[in-house]
Design an enzyme around this catalytic site. Structure first.
Site, PDB file in Angstrom:
ATOM      1  N   LYS A 121      26.999  26.029  44.977  1.00 43.70           N
ATOM      2  CA  LYS A 121      25.743  25.327  45.247  1.00 43.70           C
ATOM      3  C   LYS A 121      25.367  25.436  46.740  1.00 43.70           C
ATOM      4  O   LYS A 121      26.140  25.935  47.540  1.00 43.70           O
ATOM      5  CB  LYS A 121      25.863  23.865  44.806  1.00 43.70           C
ATOM      6  CG  LYS A 121      26.185  23.693  43.313  1.00 43.70           C
ATOM      7  CD  LYS A 121      25.176  24.399  42.405  1.00 43.70           C
ATOM      8  CE  LYS A 121      25.146  23.881  40.989  1.00 43.70           C
ATOM      9  NZ  LYS A 121      26.310  24.208  40.159  1.00 43.70           N
TER      10      LYS A 121
HETATM   11  C1  LIG Z   1      26.333  23.312  38.678  1.00 41.09           C
HETATM   12  C2  LIG Z   1      25.452  22.550  37.774  1.00 41.09           C
HETATM   13  C3  LIG Z   1      25.875  21.385  37.123  1.00 41.09           C
HETATM   14  C4  LIG Z   1      27.276  20.903  37.156  1.00 41.09           C
HETATM   15  O1  LIG Z   1      27.749  20.624  38.409  1.00 41.09           O
HETATM   16  P1  LIG Z   1      29.294  20.249  38.592  1.00 41.09           P
HETATM   17  O2  LIG Z   1      29.312  19.650  39.962  1.00 41.09           O
HETATM   18  O3  LIG Z   1      30.058  21.524  38.500  1.00 41.09           O
HETATM   19  O4  LIG Z   1      29.660  19.282  37.538  1.00 41.09           O
HETATM   20  C5  LIG Z   1      24.963  20.697  36.346  1.00 41.09           C
HETATM   21  N1  LIG Z   1      23.708  21.128  36.192  1.00 41.09           N
HETATM   22  C6  LIG Z   1      23.260  22.253  36.789  1.00 41.09           C
HETATM   23  C7  LIG Z   1      21.847  22.674  36.588  1.00 41.09           C
HETATM   24  C8  LIG Z   1      24.128  23.019  37.574  1.00 41.09           C
HETATM   25  O5  LIG Z   1      23.683  24.143  38.134  1.00 41.09           O
END
Ligand SMILES: *Cc1c(COP(=O)(O)O)cnc(C)c1O
Length: 392
Positions: free
Chosen positions: A177
């Site tokens: 992210k």
């Molecule tokens: C990465 C992501 C998640 C999950 O995030 P985590 O921190 O890995 O639980 C949920 N929704 C979207 C759209 C994502 O890209």
């Protein structure tokens, strides 16, 4: 290999980690609190709760809003599976909604309207690739239908307006992210009472945590609601604080690279489209493109890989994944399926420069030429091929 995404970690993070280790306190404490305060401030919010992941954040939001068995929650199918899983964890039913169009691949308001029933309790918006959904339109919709409005803001950290759509927003600090703590996430919610429920549920519903008990005279605690172990720790929070200090500058770099991409793709690959427009507010999490329907995407992916460029797909639609498919085998979402069938995600991260973008698009152009030359039969776009494609 040029990767689709890459975390930026350096001396700042190393020092922050070393300081936590030296302090002797590694579980949830002052660093987590500092991250919450700074994260809230970055989003123009009063407060935030740091948690172990965005998935945990979404689950806690559902629980804190009392969403459960018998309730339906509208979710985009074009998202990561966590968006729907968090609804299922709460015992509610995710109802999959189509995207608006290939050019605007975010949850469609008109399709959401059609899927609303007397059991619908909430709608989840996901700011795909970081491009923000229409705030006013969704606020009006949620108000008119009496629904909770929840943001899955995993793609949209540190951009104006995010976290202020409705009842609560969930953020992700996963490694790919825009800012990361390895694993981690946060909840932002305007209602302090709701945020307090999330805070308490993060730690088993206990009325105080280890850190608070150390600093107060009372060793006692009560459990007043069902909670979970969704805590963050000091090591992650320390990394998060360093990352948070840079994420806005990184988002600017992503924006500049995206601008270059749009121009070069227009010039070299006119049949390829880039969703949204350059005027659309975004944190530029990823660079999605839509390929012509006749292109054998797998072949193109291999061509790019041979050229040293990683590409990925966002996303196999959730309603087409076996687990969810079994529950609604006949559900079709035409725009989502078409988009997912033709989408390709190109590398985008702040370590890249303009030359990297040129290199990617030049390879893309050559790859498309090769695919066209070698495709004797038109590539049929049908359901069977589609599911085969996602299974592969
Ligand atoms: C990465 C992501 C998640 C999950 O995030 P985590 O921190 O890995 O639980 C949920 N929704 C979207 C759209 C994502 O890209």
């Amino acid at each position: 290999m040029l990767l689709v995404g890459e975390p930026i970690l350096g001396e700042g993070e190393k020092k922050a980690l070393a300081d936590v280790v030296s302090s002797g306190w590694i579980t949830m404490g002052q660093k987590v609190r500092d991250l919450e305060t700074a994260f809230a401030q970055c989003h123009g919010a009063e407060d935030a709760v740091a948690v172990s992941s965005c998935t945990a954040a979404m689950h806690l939001i559902m629980m804190a809003l009392d969403i459960g068995p018998g309730d339906e929650v509208l979710v985009p199918s074009l998202s990561f599976v966590a968006t729907a899983n968090s609804v299922v964890y709460a015992g509610a039913t995710p109802v999959f909604v189509d995207i608006s169009s290939l050019a605007e691949p975010v949850i469609s308001l008109s399709n959401a309207e059609m899927k609303c029933t007397s059991r619908t309790k909430a709608v989840v918006l996901m700011h795909f690739a970081g491009y923000l959904c229409d705030r006013q339109a969704w606020r009006d919709f949620a108000k008119r239908k009496g629904l909770f409005l929840i943001e899955d803001a995993a793609h949209a950290v540190a951009i104006d307006g995010v976290g202020q759509y409705g009842d609560a927003a969930a953020f992700s600090f996963y490694g790919n992210k825009n800012m990361t703590t390895g694993e981690g996430g946060a909840v932002v919610a305007p209602d302090p009472a709701l945020l307090e429920r999330v805070r308490q549920m993060r730690g088993h519903g206990m009325t105080s945590g280890t850190f608070q008990r150390l600093h107060s005279r009372s060793p006692c605690y009560d459990v007043t609601m069902l909670g979970f172990n969704y805590r963050m720790d000091e090591l992650r929070a320390a990394v998060g604080l360093v990352q948070l200090g840079q994420v806005k500058a990184w988002n600017e770099k992503r924006k500049a690279l995206t601008e270059v991409y749009r121009g070069v793709i227009d010039a070299l690959c006119p049949l390829v489209t880039v969703p949204f427009t350059s005027r659309w507010a975004s944190s530029y999490h990823i660079l999605p493109i839509v390929l012509p329907a006749t292109i054998d995407r797998q072949r193109l992916v291999e061509h790019m890989r041979d050229a040293g460029i990683q590409t990925t797909i966002h996303y196999p639609p959730i309603h087409m994944l076996s687990f969810y498919r079994r529950q609604a085998p006949s559900l079709r979402l035409p725009f989502t399926e078409d988009f997912a069938y033709r989408e390709l995600t190109l590398p985008l991260h702040p370590r890249m420069d303009e030359c990297d973008v040129d290199r990617v698009v030049t390879a893309l152009e050559a790859g498309l030429q090769e695919c066209w030359r070698s495709s004797r039969v038109a590539f049929r776009h049908d359901g069977a091929k589609l599911s085969e494609n996602f299974r592969a």
